[in-house]
Write a protein that holds these residues in place. Structure first.
Motif, PDB file in Angstrom:
ATOM      1  N   ASP A  51     -11.454   2.373  -3.058  1.00 16.02           N
ATOM      2  CA  ASP A  51     -11.567   1.628  -1.951  1.00 16.02           C
ATOM      3  C   ASP A  51     -11.177   2.145  -0.695  1.00 16.02           C
ATOM      4  O   ASP A  51     -11.064   1.849   0.576  1.00 16.02           O
TER       5      ASP A  51
ATOM      6  N   ARG B 195      -8.632   6.705  -5.334  1.00 17.22           N
ATOM      7  CA  ARG B 195      -8.785   5.365  -4.715  1.00 17.22           C
ATOM      8  C   ARG B 195     -10.246   5.267  -4.304  1.00 17.22           C
ATOM      9  O   ARG B 195     -10.589   5.623  -3.446  1.00 17.22           O
TER      10      ARG B 195
ATOM     11  N   GLU C 184       2.003   1.473  -3.614  1.00 15.34           N
ATOM     12  CA  GLU C 184       0.712   2.112  -4.243  1.00 15.34           C
ATOM     13  C   GLU C 184       0.589   3.664  -4.118  1.00 15.34           C
ATOM     14  O   GLU C 184       0.432   4.287  -5.303  1.00 15.34           O
TER      15      GLU C 184
ATOM     16  N   GLU D 177      -5.542   9.676  -2.421  1.00 18.12           N
ATOM     17  CA  GLU D 177      -6.519   8.800  -2.037  1.00 18.12           C
ATOM     18  C   GLU D 177      -8.091   9.275  -2.159  1.00 18.12           C
ATOM     19  O   GLU D 177      -8.982   8.475  -2.512  1.00 18.12           O
TER      20      GLU D 177
ATOM     21  N   TYR E   7       0.775  -1.030   0.183  1.00 16.78           N
ATOM     22  CA  TYR E   7       0.044  -0.106  -0.117  1.00 16.78           C
ATOM     23  C   TYR E   7       0.827   1.297   0.098  1.00 16.78           C
ATOM     24  O   TYR E   7       0.307   2.320  -0.585  1.00 16.78           O
TER      25      TYR E   7
END
Length: 135
Positions: free
Chosen positions: A97, A95, A49, A91, A46
């Motif tokens: 998620d 992102r 990423e 994020e 993570y």
């Protein structure tokens, strides 16, 4: 401290160090991964990423941060705040998620830990604006 929080902090460290040393963040990331193994594989992934995502979307992220940071130019912000904002913006914008509320809370927590007294409120306000205007 959660494992994802540690991953965000690792990504922040990489981005901050890279800017301070005028180095490519991916080079710094590779070097740090070779030296540090304190995160589990999933959380290390993570952090990777996040760094790669911020690097890949940096122009878009910086343009949006600059557009919405009323009274502040990106290059005048404290370097640690820039790194926190870039991770939070990545994020929020990229992102699916990660819920926006989590991205904001994590960015604010990093600002509380590592930056100035005024930074948490600034980070929260700016990332909150991005969350409201994102497509």
């Amino acid at each position: 401290m959660s494992a994802r929080h540690k991953a965000r902090k690792r990504a922040l460290d990489v981005l901050y160090e890279s800017e301070a040393r005028s180095r490519d963040p991916l080079t710094t990331l590779t070097e740090r991964r070779a030296r540090n193994t304190d995160l589990g594989p999933e959380d290390e992934d993570y952090a990777v990423e996040l760094v790669r995502g911020v690097v890949g979307a940096r122009d878009r992220i910086d343009a949006l941060l600059g557009e919405h940071a009323v009274g502040w130019e990106l290059d005048r912000m404290p370097a640690v705040d820039r790194a926190i904002l870039r991770i939070g913006a990545y994020e929020v914008l990229e992102r699916d998620d990660v819920p926006d509320e989590v991205a904001l809370a994590e960015a604010v927590a990093l600002a509380e830990e590592l930056s100035t007294e005024d930074s948490p409120q600034f980070v929260n306000g700016l990332l909150g604006k991005l969350a409201r205007v994102k497509p």
